[in-house]
Each structure stands twice: as C-alpha cells, then as structure tokens.
Write a protein that holds these residues in place. Sequence first.
Motif, mmCIF file in Angstrom:
data_model
loop_
_atom_site.group_PDB
_atom_site.id
_atom_site.type_symbol
_atom_site.label_atom_id
_atom_site.label_comp_id
_atom_site.label_asym_id
_atom_site.label_seq_id
_atom_site.Cartn_x
_atom_site.Cartn_y
_atom_site.Cartn_z
ATOM 1 N N ARG A 84 0.711 -1.103 -0.094
ATOM 2 C CA ARG A 84 -0.043 0.008 -0.009
ATOM 3 C C ARG A 84 0.849 1.242 -0.145
ATOM 4 O O ARG A 84 0.538 2.068 -0.728
ATOM 5 N N VAL A 85 1.850 0.927 0.900
ATOM 6 C CA VAL A 85 2.754 2.392 0.818
ATOM 7 C C VAL A 85 3.375 2.545 -0.480
ATOM 8 O O VAL A 85 3.609 3.833 -0.986
ATOM 9 N N ARG A 86 3.934 1.487 -1.011
ATOM 10 C CA ARG A 86 4.540 1.620 -2.575
ATOM 11 C C ARG A 86 3.715 2.280 -3.342
ATOM 12 O O ARG A 86 4.070 3.216 -4.054
ATOM 13 N N ALA A 87 2.342 1.755 -3.414
ATOM 14 C CA ALA A 87 1.373 2.246 -4.426
ATOM 15 C C ALA A 87 1.166 3.786 -4.067
ATOM 16 O O ALA A 87 1.118 4.570 -5.213
ATOM 17 N N GLU A 88 1.028 4.184 -3.075
ATOM 18 C CA GLU A 88 0.875 5.592 -2.559
ATOM 19 C C GLU A 88 1.765 6.558 -2.987
ATOM 20 O O GLU A 88 1.804 7.788 -3.561
ATOM 21 N N ALA A 89 3.339 5.842 -2.739
ATOM 22 C CA ALA A 89 4.499 6.844 -2.966
ATOM 23 C C ALA A 89 4.384 6.943 -4.552
ATOM 24 O O ALA A 89 4.960 8.042 -4.936
ATOM 25 N N GLU A 90 4.258 5.714 -5.290
ATOM 26 C CA GLU A 90 4.194 6.056 -6.783
ATOM 27 C C GLU A 90 3.316 6.911 -7.357
ATOM 28 O O GLU A 90 3.400 7.735 -8.572
ATOM 29 N N ALA A 91 2.057 6.857 -6.672
ATOM 30 C CA ALA A 91 1.011 7.898 -7.127
ATOM 31 C C ALA A 91 1.398 9.225 -6.922
ATOM 32 O O ALA A 91 1.080 9.968 -7.691
ATOM 33 N N ARG A 92 2.100 9.305 -5.743
ATOM 34 C CA ARG A 92 2.313 10.830 -5.161
ATOM 35 C C ARG A 92 3.565 11.113 -5.852
ATOM 36 O O ARG A 92 3.847 12.497 -5.939
ATOM 37 N N LEU A 93 4.524 10.389 -6.273
ATOM 38 C CA LEU A 93 5.659 10.972 -6.784
ATOM 39 C C LEU A 93 5.686 10.617 -8.361
ATOM 40 O O LEU A 93 6.949 9.801 -8.590
ATOM 41 N N PRO A 94 5.086 11.130 -9.217
ATOM 42 C CA PRO A 94 5.121 10.512 -10.625
ATOM 43 C C PRO A 94 6.430 11.027 -11.141
ATOM 44 O O PRO A 94 6.805 12.193 -10.886
ATOM 45 N N GLY A 95 7.150 10.210 -11.899
ATOM 46 C CA GLY A 95 8.267 10.619 -12.657
ATOM 47 C C GLY A 95 9.441 10.843 -11.948
ATOM 48 O O GLY A 95 10.562 11.416 -12.314
ATOM 49 N N VAL A 96 9.539 10.492 -10.641
ATOM 50 C CA VAL A 96 10.616 10.403 -9.778
ATOM 51 C C VAL A 96 11.732 9.545 -10.153
ATOM 52 O O VAL A 96 12.954 9.923 -9.750
ATOM 53 N N GLY A 97 11.384 8.356 -10.449
ATOM 54 C CA GLY A 97 12.382 7.342 -10.844
ATOM 55 C C GLY A 97 12.754 6.678 -9.446
ATOM 56 O O GLY A 97 13.988 6.640 -9.069
ATOM 57 N N LEU A 98 11.855 6.160 -8.838
ATOM 58 C CA LEU A 98 11.891 5.593 -7.447
ATOM 59 C C LEU A 98 12.666 4.207 -7.682
ATOM 60 O O LEU A 98 12.348 3.515 -8.632
ATOM 61 N N VAL A 99 13.753 3.971 -7.083
ATOM 62 C CA VAL A 99 14.425 2.591 -7.082
ATOM 63 C C VAL A 99 14.097 1.821 -5.774
ATOM 64 O O VAL A 99 14.352 2.504 -4.702
ATOM 65 N N PRO A 100 13.657 0.738 -5.684
ATOM 66 C CA PRO A 100 13.544 -0.159 -4.602
ATOM 67 C C PRO A 100 14.622 -0.665 -3.743
ATOM 68 O O PRO A 100 15.865 -0.626 -4.230
ATOM 69 N N GLY A 101 14.560 -0.508 -2.442
ATOM 70 C CA GLY A 101 15.484 -1.036 -1.467
ATOM 71 C C GLY A 101 14.930 -2.224 -0.657
ATOM 72 O O GLY A 101 13.865 -2.395 -0.418
ATOM 73 N N MET A 102 15.931 -3.061 -0.309
ATOM 74 C CA MET A 102 15.602 -4.146 0.448
ATOM 75 C C MET A 102 15.753 -3.983 2.004
ATOM 76 O O MET A 102 16.512 -3.142 2.321
ATOM 77 N N VAL A 103 15.033 -4.983 2.749
ATOM 78 C CA VAL A 103 15.160 -4.873 4.086
ATOM 79 C C VAL A 103 15.298 -6.356 4.727
ATOM 80 O O VAL A 103 14.951 -7.088 4.087
ATOM 81 N N ALA A 104 16.044 -6.517 5.729
ATOM 82 C CA ALA A 104 16.303 -7.928 6.439
ATOM 83 C C ALA A 104 15.320 -7.898 7.347
ATOM 84 O O ALA A 104 15.023 -7.059 8.239
ATOM 85 N N LEU A 105 14.625 -9.050 7.474
ATOM 86 C CA LEU A 105 13.646 -9.336 8.293
ATOM 87 C C LEU A 105 13.896 -10.508 9.417
ATOM 88 O O LEU A 105 14.432 -11.590 8.906
ATOM 89 N N ASP A 106 13.572 -10.432 10.814
ATOM 90 C CA ASP A 106 13.713 -11.665 11.465
ATOM 91 C C ASP A 106 12.461 -12.600 11.741
ATOM 92 O O ASP A 106 11.604 -12.314 10.596
ATOM 93 N N ALA A 107 12.796 -13.506 12.293
ATOM 94 C CA ALA A 107 11.872 -14.676 12.277
ATOM 95 C C ALA A 107 10.306 -13.745 12.700
ATOM 96 O O ALA A 107 9.154 -14.460 12.369
ATOM 97 N N GLU A 108 10.410 -12.832 13.537
ATOM 98 C CA GLU A 108 9.190 -12.053 14.047
ATOM 99 C C GLU A 108 8.800 -11.118 13.096
ATOM 100 O O GLU A 108 8.011 -10.201 13.244
ATOM 101 N N ASP A 109 9.266 -11.014 11.875
ATOM 102 C CA ASP A 109 9.165 -10.107 10.830
ATOM 103 C C ASP A 109 9.504 -8.775 11.229
ATOM 104 O O ASP A 109 8.986 -7.686 10.697
ATOM 105 N N ARG A 110 10.469 -8.504 12.088
ATOM 106 C CA ARG A 110 10.920 -7.221 12.639
ATOM 107 C C ARG A 110 12.180 -6.664 11.584
ATOM 108 O O ARG A 110 12.824 -7.696 11.228
ATOM 109 N N VAL A 111 12.188 -5.504 11.262
ATOM 110 C CA VAL A 111 13.103 -5.053 10.279
ATOM 111 C C VAL A 111 14.507 -4.894 11.101
ATOM 112 O O VAL A 111 14.611 -4.396 11.936
ATOM 113 N N ILE A 112 15.578 -5.573 10.544
ATOM 114 C CA ILE A 112 17.047 -5.709 11.054
ATOM 115 C C ILE A 112 17.878 -4.701 10.279
ATOM 116 O O ILE A 112 17.869 -5.224 8.983
ATOM 117 N N THR A 113 18.113 -3.587 10.529
ATOM 118 C CA THR A 113 18.971 -2.791 9.919
ATOM 119 C C THR A 113 20.507 -3.088 10.261
ATOM 120 O O THR A 113 20.766 -3.249 11.341
#
Lengths: 224, 853
Positions: free
Chosen positions: B538-567
Amino acid sequence: MTLLTLESVSRTYGEVKALDGVDLTVAAGELVAVMGPSGSGKSTLLNLAGGLDRPSSGTVAVAGEDLARVRDLAALRRRSVGYVFQELNLIHSLTAVENVMLPRELDGVAARQARQEALAVLDEVGLREQAEAFPDELSGGQRQRVAIARALVGERRLVLADEPTGALDTATGDEILTLLRARADAGAAVLLVTHEPRYAAWADRVIFLRDGRIVDASLLESAR
Amino acid sequence: MRAVLRLAWRDIRRAKGRSALIMAMIGLPVLVVSALLTGYATVLVSPREGVETSMGRADAIVRPSSVHGPVEQHPLSAMAFHLGLGNQPPEPWRPEEVAALLPPGHRALPYQVGTAEVRLPGGFETLDAVEVDLRDPLTDGMRTLVEGRLPAAAGEVAVTEAVLDLGVRLGDTVPVTRHARPATVVGVVEHPQRPTADEIVSLPGLLLLRPQKGEDLGFLVDTPAPVTWPEVQRLNRSGLGVLSRAVIMDPPDETSRSGYAPGYALGSALAVFMVVLEVVLLAGPAFTVGLRRRRDELATIAAQGASKRHLRMIVLADGLLLGGLGAIAGGLLGVVLALVGTPFVARLGTPLGPPEVPWAQVLAVVALGLVSGVCAAIAPAVQVGRESRSARRKAGKPVLGVVLIGLGLAATVLILQGDAIFGFGSWEWRALTDVLVVAASVVVVLGVIALMPWLVVRSGRAARRLPMVLRLPVRDASRHRVRTASAAAAVMAVTAAALAFAIGYQSNHRGNLANYRAGAPLGMMMVNGQHGVTTWERVRAEAEARLPGVGLVPGMVALDAEDRVITFSMPRTCSAGCKSYGWHGEELPMGDAALLRLFQGRDDPAAAAALSEGKAVIFDSGVIIDNGTITLNGYYRYDAIPDPVRVTLPAVRATAADPAQGGAVLPAAAVAAASGLKVAEARLYGMHVPADELRLERDLMAAGSADLFVEHGYPDPMAGQLWILFGSSLVVVLGGTLIATRLAAADWRQEQATMAAIGAGAGTHRGMLAGQAGFIALLGSVAGMFVGGVAGAALAISLTAKRSGSFELPETTTFVVPWGFTVAMVLGLPLLAALIAGVFTRRPRPALTRRAT
C-alpha cells in the motif's frame, strides 16, 4: 560701483511693519553705518540685504543682480556677501583657518586652494599665527577678526556686519572698526549695524532708522 | 533633597520630548524582561500549582521502579533512578508487593501515564495516554468532563478537544495501539492546565502496553497521614518512586540545590550586565545634552550658593526620576501585557497555569532600570563644574582603557590555556570555558568603552584631511566627546557581541559540517516501510502515485523470524573526532545495481560487478576493510533484540556521488545468506526533495506505516539566527546613532544659523547630519569589529576544543569569518545610519541674524 541697492523695500511680519519703503545704495569702498533704536528694523535691513530674508515689496540687488530673480540665494551668499555677527559667529568645532575656508569649500573650491586663500586673508587681519587655533582658544576680538576674514575670503566685496563690536571692550571694538574701515578703503562695501555713535563715526555715511523708515541719511561730516 | 527632586521634576516636564526618549530607552528593556518573566511564571505550572491535576485528592503518586532495590529521586518527581545496579533485566512488580510497602490503612488506585498510538483518518497519531478511573473521587480535579461521560468500562475512552480536532467524534470507535484494539469515545475531557493537550484517557489496561507485563505500574495513593520526605526516602530504599503532596507543599532543602549550573548563572549575569550597559550608553548622551541645555540654570543655582555636590545631585536626580519612572512604567506595562497575552500564547500549545506575577523578579528588573538611569546620569553629573575651555578638547591618557583591554586579553589567553597551565583538566572547567571567554571579552569591551573618548578625540584631530562635509561632523562629534563616545561605545558593544557570536558559532558550524558524513547523496529521499512487508504494497502504491516521474528505486530490508526489520550499520573504528552520520546514514541500504547507481550518481561497472558478486560496496573511507571483509552489526530500531546479529561480508571500496558522503550499499542476497534472515522490499529511494515533506509523510502514513527521509546535508540552524542577531543589532546601532545625531542636530541649531548665513544649503545640512551618524556608527563598528574578532576567535578555539573532546588545545582551529555578516555590520549599518540621518531630517530654515524686532 554700487554693490548694494535697496529700492522701496518693505517687510511686514503679520501686522508688524519691520521696514517701510526703504531706499539705500552702498558703493564699493564705502562704509555705511545703520543706527536706530531697538525694533527700528536694523537687523531686518541686514537680513534682506544678504538674502537671508525676502522683502514683502520692493527690490534688493547685490552687485546689480535682483535677488528676487536669484534661485540659489545660498550660492549668492557664498560668492558675494560676507556676514559678521555680534556673537555665535564661528563654527566651534573648526579651527580659525577652517572657519575662513568654509564659504570657499562650500562653493566647491578644493581644500588646498581654499586653505591658501584663507591663510592669506588671515594674514591680512593679523591672525596668521592663530590659524590652527579653535575658536574657544581665541579672544573675543580675535574671533571677530576671524569672522571678518571669513566675510572677505574669495571675491566677496559686500560685508554685512551686525553689531560686530557688541560683545567687545572699547579697545578691541576699535580694532575691529579699524579693520572694517581698512577693508572698505581697499574696495569692499561695508554695511554696519550699530547703536554706538562712536563706531558710526568711522562710517562714510550714517543712516538712521525709526519704525522701519529712514529718518535721516547724512554724510560723515553731518554725522559728526 | 526635596528641592533637588523638584528641580529635576520640573525640568523633566519642561523637556517632554527628551524625557520621553530617555524613559522609553530605560523602560523598554524593563517592559520586555518583566513581560517575559510574568509570562513564563504564568505559563509555567509549578509542582505546587499542578498538584491537583497530577494527583487529584490523593496523598501521593507511587511508581515502582523496574528493578527491586534502592533508588534515588528528586523530591518533586516520581522518576527514580537505581543505585549501582547496572543493566539488570527488569523485574516486574506485583501490585500486592507495592501495597505491602505502603502504610497500613492506605487505598491505592491504579494510575499510569504514557503515550499511545491511535489510528485516525490521517494515519497513526501518538497521543498522551492516561489510564485511571476518573470516576473515583480520588481523581477529583485531575480532568474536567466537558461532554459525554467518563469511561466506565474496558474499551471506553475519553479524549480532549485537541483530539476531536484530529477528526474523532463522540461515539466513534477508533483502533488504539499497534494491536488495533477498538475503543469507543464516550466523553470529552479537559486538562485544566494544558488546554491544547492531545490526550486520551481510559480505565487501566487498554492504552498502555507495558503495565500489562508488570512494568511501569503506578498508583494514586490515599494514606491516613501525609507522606513526608523521610517516608518517601524509606520507600525509595525499597525501590518505589514517590511524588508526595506533602513534599510538594513543603519541599526539603535539597530541592533547590539540585540542577545548579554555574555556567548558566554566570552567563545570565553577563547578559543582564550587557543590557544595563547598553541602556546606560544609549541614555548617557541624552543626559549630557540635557546638561548643556541647563548650564545657565545650573549657573544661576550655583550663584545662589549651591556647591558642586548640589549640582551633581540635581543631575543625578534627573537620572533617578527618569530611570524610576521609566522602569516602573515599563515593569507595570510588561506585567499587564503578559497577563493579558498569555492565554493567547497558551493557544499555541504551551501549558497555562494560574496568573502569576513573580514580584520579586519584576521588582529586581525595575530596580535595575532605575540603576541604569542613575548610572547614565553619572558621567554628566561628574562633568558639572569640571568643564573648562582647555579641558574640552583633551581626553586624559587612556590608562584605564589600556589596562582593562590588557587584562581581558590576558584572561582570555589564560582561560584557553587553563588546562595546560593549571592542569584544570576537567569537564566542569571545559563546560565553563565558553562563558568565561565571554566574561573576559566583556572586560575588553569595558576597556574599549574607557578608551572611546580618547579615540573620539584622536579621530577629530585626524579629520583635518577629510573633505569639509565630513570634517565638520567629525570635528563636532569629537568636540562633544562624551555624547559621541557614549553612542559609539553602544554601537561598539553590540557589534562586538554580534560578531563574536557570529564568528564563534559559524566556526563551530563549519567544524560540525566537516565532521558530518552524509548517508546518501544530497537531495536523496527514502520512503521507509516501518513494519516491513505487512503494509508495504500500500505504501509503495501511494508513493508511486504521489511521486510520478521521480524514478523510484526499490531497496530491501532484512527481517527476523518475528518480521521485525533488522537494519545494519558499520562498526565504528574511531574513538574521538568521529565523523557522524545524519538521519539514516548508519542504516545501510540494501539493493541491486540500480540502487548503487543512485548512491554513486553515475555508472561504476567495477562496483556494480562487485555488488552482484555479493560484496558490500563501501563509500566511507574511515571504515576499515579487514582482509577484504567487513563485519556489520544488525539491530532492531524500536527495541533491543536478545541475540545480536553480526554479518561478515566481502567488501570493496568505491567513490560515492558526493565527496562528503559515506555509507555503503549492501548486496541483499549475500546478507540473507550470511545472516539467515529473510530479505524483502520495504524501501524506495529517489533523487527528489518533496515540496511538502510533512504532508507527503502523512499521506504515506495513512496508506500504511512509513517514514520519509530526505538528505538535506548538515542542518544550518545558525543561518536564521544570524539574521535575528543582525536585526537586533540594527535596532541598537540605528537607535543609538540616530538618537546621538538628533541630539547633535539640536546642539547645532546655533551653528546652523551661521552656516546658513555663510551660504550653506540644505544639502550641506543633510551631509553634516549623515556624516555625524556615519562617524559615530563607523567608529563604534570598527572598534567592535576588533573586539568581536578577538572574542570570536577565542570562542572558536574553545568550541573546537570541546568538539574534539580533548583536554588539549586543538592544533588547528576551524576559524570562519562570516564576511557577508561582518561587512553588513561594520560598513552596511553605518552607511544605513548615515543615509537615514541624512534623508530624514527637516530642511533648516535660513536662520535670521536676529529675529526682527
């Protein structure tokens, strides 16, 4: 050559008629004394003659130039008219020579030349030595001599003196009159306002004012 | 004395303009300070004033600490700190354990405060949360019911009006906490002293998560006898923090001792001193000119038998009356303005206590105003009877000034070398150096003030070579040296202060800038999914709708067993003088060649190849790559995780888009393989600075949960402050200069007559006034430039030393002169002052030799 001409000059301040149809001429080399009681219009006459004030009617001309047609009266005063007052004569923050330079500098003359001219005139009035002194370091007589030097610097030949001896002792007053007389003899036209007959006696001509009118204009001989 | 005061009073009434000017100069600072003091006292809710709202009718609030064992607390706060227990794991309290420690016969009502997240139409909002049963009489006075009813069952809440403004209605059911518990809004309450508070209230167990686990428990306690300070200390020994009504009403002696900062006290004293000094310097010329005007009158009084002492008393009485009247008027007006204005200020979000006038402080400020008036009249009073022609143009030898300047400079050097010379090597000393440097500079300022008359006279002598239109005003200013020196000193002091501040802090800023490492190229934005993959689509769709033509590049995150983002971040390899990252610089991006291209600002085939081979691409030259590998630390942003994540990856160096940019780009697959964590897309990067960052973030927040970060470089908080500083200096410089010039013009009236008779026109008059103003301001600003330069350099050294964290003087000091600011202060303001003085002056009448009679 006539340097100052007043024709039918009147000046009123509201209801008060300070001058009323005055006719007067002062020629080069002439010292004219104006006498009269307080409120007779002596100072008004001097103010009109120097362009510090304009007449209600009549004509004032300096060196043949009708003052009513002169747009820049300040420039006329710088170039043609020299004033000497009873007091408050000098700019206290300037030295004697700087005071004398002032009208020339105001007229756009370069400082160096103005200084040379001022020193020359100070020399003539006997104050060359005191050129760098400030007014409050000079005596009353010396201050008036600086004022006279300032009134004469440049090409100015009409000197208007308003009670120049008023604040001085008799001997110093005599010195000042001697100086004014000498300047007149050297070709200047001097109009001197005084209420002391002994100084009027130095004049070539004395006019008496009363209630704004000339009541008597006599030659030196008749004044005596 | 009565005769002296009567004379002064009559003169004040006769010269109304001058009197009003002096009264305004003294009264205005008094007005501002009194208004600030009163406003602050009113806005500030003291513990005593806030006792009803914080504990209702209870005798105490009891808050068990997270660990059983002795704690220490401030008498006016229930926050308690452990004594020497280190990092022990939390030991939850049971309510009956707390009850056993309280006096027999007590009654305890659960009461917790914290923050709670509420899902509102505009996204998640964090509100102040209170869990207490407001129906209990023990809570009387804590909140006022405005509408509806108080929460009476689990799942019911009351909110404040500020929350209604966020879109909540009475009767709505809103999801609260991240667990989205449904809560029905049954009432609207008001915090009596914080009308704009965003607050939500429920019975215990709904809003706050931690009390469920036995942490952060709290109680309102009604006891048979008041809870005294010794009783509080007894409970502290068992691990309970206590805020007691009896202690608030009669605090123990140690309350006022805590939190005392000598640097703050000295700094405040210096600020007050400088304000008084400015007032004295600005008002001084007005008294001097008044004295000249009254010389005849004083001579007449002397002729009647008045001694020098009497004459001095008359002039001082002027200062006493004008200072007193100005200060009293300023104080009263300030108090009234503050009392009338604070309710309006409170609407901006500050608390609002009962109207309160801190009379002792206001009276002290009024007394200070009165002292300023008397001080300003001292110099003219000393002048009385001293004036002689020969003395006028002479200024004594500048011994005092030179001695003070020498002392100030020597003190500055000693302070900066203090550690080296005296071995003061302590943080307390280091913390004080800035303010001590300022204090030493104030001594230099006083020296230059003492030197100013001498400088004025010397300038007058040097004016001979100036053109007439400048020579005359300079000579006149020099002749009236008391008036001129006073105004020039006021300009000097304010210029010195402004320049010292500007140089010191601009140098510090440059130092900070040099220490700053950007985590991304300047102008890069990142959308970060707060909860990993759950709401990311949902966030990605909203961002792409709000920022047309910006050339957004996706980035990855690591997730632990409880789906917490580990940076992941790189280990620090420096101890002191580390370059520090801004925002997300330490949370390394993970992605492919497209992301690498964005961070490098160009194609780098070698780096792209390394990344695709599973190597980390490192931009930060300060990071050590050991044997071709780097070890990264993984962490969860919102909480500590029990098992630390460490990942070792092969690494290569590459050049980033900006020279000041650090960080790295990590290969997602390699991180997953090395750490055993899952990887998923939860970030978007793009080179774009949104026009309205807050709005975009709210939109993204509403779509799912997301943060928006933009790399703006190191923030420059000084840029705005420098202009505020310039504006304040402008007021003082123009005020001081123009007041002195107007006074000069009044003094000049007689000489103007002579000038006009000689043939000076209006232009000369304007030129002279402009010259006078320009001279005063320039003399002051040039002197101020030297003082400010020295003080600024000393401040820069002191701040650099502090930044480097070393006790030694730094070998190289970042020293930045803000040239634009300096030129504007030293040349711009005098020119402006000259221009204003020249333009806004009345054309002089051609003066008559004597008025016609």
